[in-house]
Write a protein that holds these residues in place. Structure first.
Motif, mmCIF file in Angstrom:
data_model
loop_
_atom_site.group_PDB
_atom_site.id
_atom_site.type_symbol
_atom_site.label_atom_id
_atom_site.label_comp_id
_atom_site.label_asym_id
_atom_site.label_seq_id
_atom_site.Cartn_x
_atom_site.Cartn_y
_atom_site.Cartn_z
ATOM 1 N N GLU A 188 50.018 173.812 24.640
ATOM 2 C CA GLU A 188 49.194 172.713 26.054
ATOM 3 C C GLU A 188 47.939 172.781 26.186
ATOM 4 O OE1 GLU A 188 50.969 172.098 29.375
ATOM 5 O OE2 GLU A 188 52.933 172.869 28.839
ATOM 6 N N GLY A 189 46.620 171.755 26.081
ATOM 7 C CA GLY A 189 45.586 172.104 25.609
ATOM 8 C C GLY A 189 44.917 170.464 26.140
ATOM 9 N N LEU A 190 43.479 170.122 25.165
ATOM 10 C CA LEU A 190 42.817 169.136 25.400
ATOM 11 C C LEU A 190 42.727 168.875 24.424
ATOM 12 C CD1 LEU A 190 40.495 169.869 28.364
ATOM 13 C CD2 LEU A 190 42.314 168.486 28.576
ATOM 14 N N LEU A 191 42.626 167.352 24.398
ATOM 15 C CA LEU A 191 42.256 166.565 22.939
ATOM 16 C C LEU A 191 41.022 165.698 23.272
ATOM 17 C CD1 LEU A 191 43.396 165.792 19.922
ATOM 18 C CD2 LEU A 191 44.471 164.245 21.020
ATOM 19 N N SER A 192 39.930 165.639 21.983
ATOM 20 C CA SER A 192 38.802 164.806 22.764
ATOM 21 C C SER A 192 39.037 163.186 21.993
ATOM 22 C CB SER A 192 37.583 166.141 21.486
ATOM 23 O OG SER A 192 38.206 165.557 20.390
ATOM 24 N N ALA A 193 38.208 162.661 22.279
ATOM 25 C CA ALA A 193 38.115 161.318 20.981
ATOM 26 C C ALA A 193 37.982 161.656 19.763
ATOM 27 C CB ALA A 193 36.658 160.203 22.168
ATOM 28 N N PHE A 230 41.722 169.059 19.336
ATOM 29 C CA PHE A 230 42.791 169.683 20.500
ATOM 30 C C PHE A 230 42.312 171.090 20.090
ATOM 31 C CE2 PHE A 230 46.597 172.915 21.471
ATOM 32 C CZ PHE A 230 46.561 171.968 22.374
ATOM 33 N N GLN A 231 42.050 171.757 21.871
ATOM 34 C CA GLN A 231 41.572 172.791 22.020
ATOM 35 C C GLN A 231 42.279 172.883 23.134
ATOM 36 O OE1 GLN A 231 37.389 173.059 22.783
ATOM 37 N NE2 GLN A 231 37.313 175.539 22.892
ATOM 38 N N GLN A 232 42.839 174.759 22.789
ATOM 39 C CA GLN A 232 44.288 175.257 24.392
ATOM 40 C C GLN A 232 42.691 177.178 24.346
ATOM 41 O OE1 GLN A 232 48.160 176.152 24.846
ATOM 42 N NE2 GLN A 232 47.388 177.908 24.445
ATOM 43 N N GLY A 233 41.723 176.863 25.678
ATOM 44 C CA GLY A 233 41.581 178.176 25.433
ATOM 45 C C GLY A 233 40.485 178.353 24.806
ATOM 46 N N THR A 271 61.312 184.976 6.354
ATOM 47 C CA THR A 271 61.157 186.346 7.266
ATOM 48 C C THR A 271 60.240 185.352 8.259
ATOM 49 O OG1 THR A 271 60.395 187.687 5.104
ATOM 50 C CG2 THR A 271 58.778 187.819 6.729
ATOM 51 N N THR A 272 60.118 185.991 9.069
ATOM 52 C CA THR A 272 59.640 185.134 10.849
ATOM 53 C C THR A 272 58.354 186.257 10.680
ATOM 54 O OG1 THR A 272 62.129 184.358 11.616
ATOM 55 C CG2 THR A 272 60.078 184.927 13.139
ATOM 56 N N LEU A 273 57.338 185.351 11.091
ATOM 57 C CA LEU A 273 55.935 186.324 11.639
ATOM 58 C C LEU A 273 55.831 185.757 13.004
ATOM 59 C CD1 LEU A 273 54.290 185.156 8.509
ATOM 60 C CD2 LEU A 273 55.296 187.320 8.800
ATOM 61 N N ARG A 274 55.232 186.431 13.983
ATOM 62 C CA ARG A 274 54.601 186.128 14.510
ATOM 63 C C ARG A 274 53.261 186.608 15.301
ATOM 64 N NH1 ARG A 274 55.430 183.318 19.339
ATOM 65 N NH2 ARG A 274 57.898 183.593 19.178
ATOM 66 N N ILE A 275 51.996 185.352 14.741
ATOM 67 C CA ILE A 275 51.093 185.810 14.479
ATOM 68 C C ILE A 275 49.984 185.512 15.934
ATOM 69 C CG2 ILE A 275 51.311 185.443 11.651
ATOM 70 C CD1 ILE A 275 49.658 182.545 12.736
ATOM 71 N N ALA A 276 48.853 185.530 15.756
ATOM 72 C CA ALA A 276 47.980 185.303 17.137
ATOM 73 C C ALA A 276 46.737 184.676 16.869
ATOM 74 C CB ALA A 276 47.505 187.180 17.890
ATOM 75 N N SER A 277 46.222 184.320 16.714
ATOM 76 C CA SER A 277 45.137 183.640 16.515
ATOM 77 C C SER A 277 44.171 182.607 17.827
ATOM 78 C CB SER A 277 45.763 181.954 15.362
ATOM 79 O OG SER A 277 44.144 181.335 15.205
ATOM 80 N N GLN A 278 43.051 183.420 17.829
ATOM 81 C CA GLN A 278 41.808 182.822 18.843
ATOM 82 C C GLN A 278 42.788 182.394 19.789
ATOM 83 O OE1 GLN A 278 39.408 178.996 16.558
ATOM 84 N NE2 GLN A 278 40.992 179.430 15.207
ATOM 85 N N GLY A 279 43.875 183.403 20.404
ATOM 86 C CA GLY A 279 44.211 183.515 21.667
ATOM 87 C C GLY A 279 45.478 182.937 22.101
ATOM 88 N N VAL A 280 46.233 182.228 20.723
ATOM 89 C CA VAL A 280 47.578 181.648 21.379
ATOM 90 C C VAL A 280 48.347 182.674 20.043
ATOM 91 C CG1 VAL A 280 47.026 179.632 21.739
ATOM 92 C CG2 VAL A 280 47.727 180.334 19.364
ATOM 93 N N SER A 281 49.876 183.360 20.529
ATOM 94 C CA SER A 281 50.178 183.308 19.242
ATOM 95 C C SER A 281 52.198 182.516 19.319
ATOM 96 C CB SER A 281 51.589 184.836 20.633
ATOM 97 O OG SER A 281 52.585 184.816 19.546
ATOM 98 N N LEU A 282 51.762 181.788 17.633
ATOM 99 C CA LEU A 282 52.401 180.787 17.009
ATOM 100 C C LEU A 282 53.470 182.300 16.821
ATOM 101 C CD1 LEU A 282 49.355 179.319 15.959
ATOM 102 C CD2 LEU A 282 51.064 178.512 17.587
#
Length: 350
Positions: free
Chosen positions: A241-246, A250-253, A304-315
């Motif tokens: 969940e974040g903000l979408l610019s014109a 898309f940015q979340q934190g 294989t399932t991965l949990r990765i962290a990128s720029q403050g989000v976990s995916l």
């Protein structure tokens, strides 16, 4: 077999809506699944269809006949319960015959119909066995036979595989699907297991908080979810969940990604849904690639399932178990891109 229609069906318990304004049209001979998390109202909906609960408002129509206020025995439906609800003091034959005998059918007709029902579930060799001596899968088959012997217009299943182990769930699921196809009986199947719903059903209704969020074929729901909940529940999409610019950013934190023009939406609050298999491992320097840290690796056979962290989000990421994935370890840095055909942007929050 008959069509089954629900019109604005609502049920409350202690002032809380367990089922809220549900509209459904289930075709004759269709295998229809109701899917959702625990407490979403799916079992209450099934009990309303069966007549074990009374709707506060709305109507239930079977084959053009309004059955909203009919007693369960007058609805021409068979029910397979989660715990099977078999009589432990009776044999297999006696359990299956019970409903017919309570309707005062003749002995010969009872025997003939029980044989047909047990043949259908491959249990004729267990006719004289006491129920407690049966395995869980065999008890499940007896419960199905007991429902089929009444020759219902609609067959109802309430999470029937939840008490079986993984291997037995798979084989029993296949048997239920084959039996439904061969009999052609209209079937409503309640489950919280998306795998069951996806493999068994012609169409699925996804429920949350008593409301049907979307109805469609398994493919329609998976490839074209209409809201973040469906995207997350049916397929396990990562929801951001974040903000979408014109400009389509898309940015979340600290997490920031440029969307393709096909995914532009009105600027403002938005939810970005990224399917785990739509996050693709890529080499450093590839245009559009994003760096991430590997936090966890789970080998699951072919994937294989991965949990990765990128720029403050976990995916959560799912990749084939090829040599590149098998060499990954927690703490490593990887790069990824997005397959935008497996990503969705929804205006507003979840």
């Amino acid at each position: 077999m008959a069509t089954l229609s629900l019109h604005q069906v609502t049920k409350q318990f202690r002032g809380r809506a367990a089922v809220c304004g549900v509209d459904l049209d289930i075709a004759s001979g269709e295998f229809f699944a109701v899917l959702g998390p625990s407490g979403c109202g799916k079992t209450t909906l099934l009990r309303l269809i069966a007549g074990y609960e009374k709707a506060d408002s709305g109507s239930i129509v079977l084959g053009g006949r309004d059955i909203t206020h009919c007693h369960p025995r007058d609805r021409e439906m068979g029910m397979v319960f989660q715990n099977y609800a078999l009589f432990p003091q009776m044999t297999v034959f006696e359990n299956v015959a019970f409903g017919l005998e309570s309707r005062h059918m003749g002995d010969r007709e009872v025997r003939d119909r029980v044989k047909v029902a047990l043949d259908a579930v491959h249990m004729t060799q267990k006719t004289a066995d006491p129920v407690p001596t049966l395995s869980g899968g065999e008890q499940q088959r007896v419960a199905v036979a007991r429902a089929l012997v009444l020759r219902p217009q609609v067959l109802l299943f309430d999470e029937p595989l939840s008490n079986l182990d993984a291997a037995l769930r798979t084989s029993t699921r296949e048997e239920i699907k084959t039996l439904q196809r061969e009999s052609g009986v209209t079937t409503v199947y309640v489950t919280h297991d998306q795998g069951e719903g996806m493999t068994l059903a012609d169409r699925i209704a996804v429920m949350r908080d008593g409301v049907v969020r979307q109805v469609g074929t398994p493919r329609e729901l998976y490839e074209a979810p209409e809201d973040p909940f469906v995207a997350g529940f049916l397929g396990g999409a990562n929801l951001l969940e974040g903000l979408l610019s014109a400009e389509g950013i898309f940015q979340q934190g600290a997490f920031r990604i440029v969307l393709p023009p096909s995914h532009y939406r009105p600027p403002g609050r938005a939810t970005l849904a990224l399917k785990p298999e739509g996050i693709l491992l890529a080499g450093e320097g590839i245009p559009g690639s994003v760096p991430a840290r590997v936090d966890a690796v789970e080998y699951m056979g072919w994937m294989t399932t991965l949990r990765i962290a990128s720029q403050g989000v976990s995916l959560r990421v799912i990749v084939p178990s090829l040599s590149g994935a098998l060499s990954l370890r927690p703490g490593m840095t990887i790069w990824f891109t997005i397959d935008w055909e497996k990503a969705f942007v929804f205006p507003g929050g979840e």
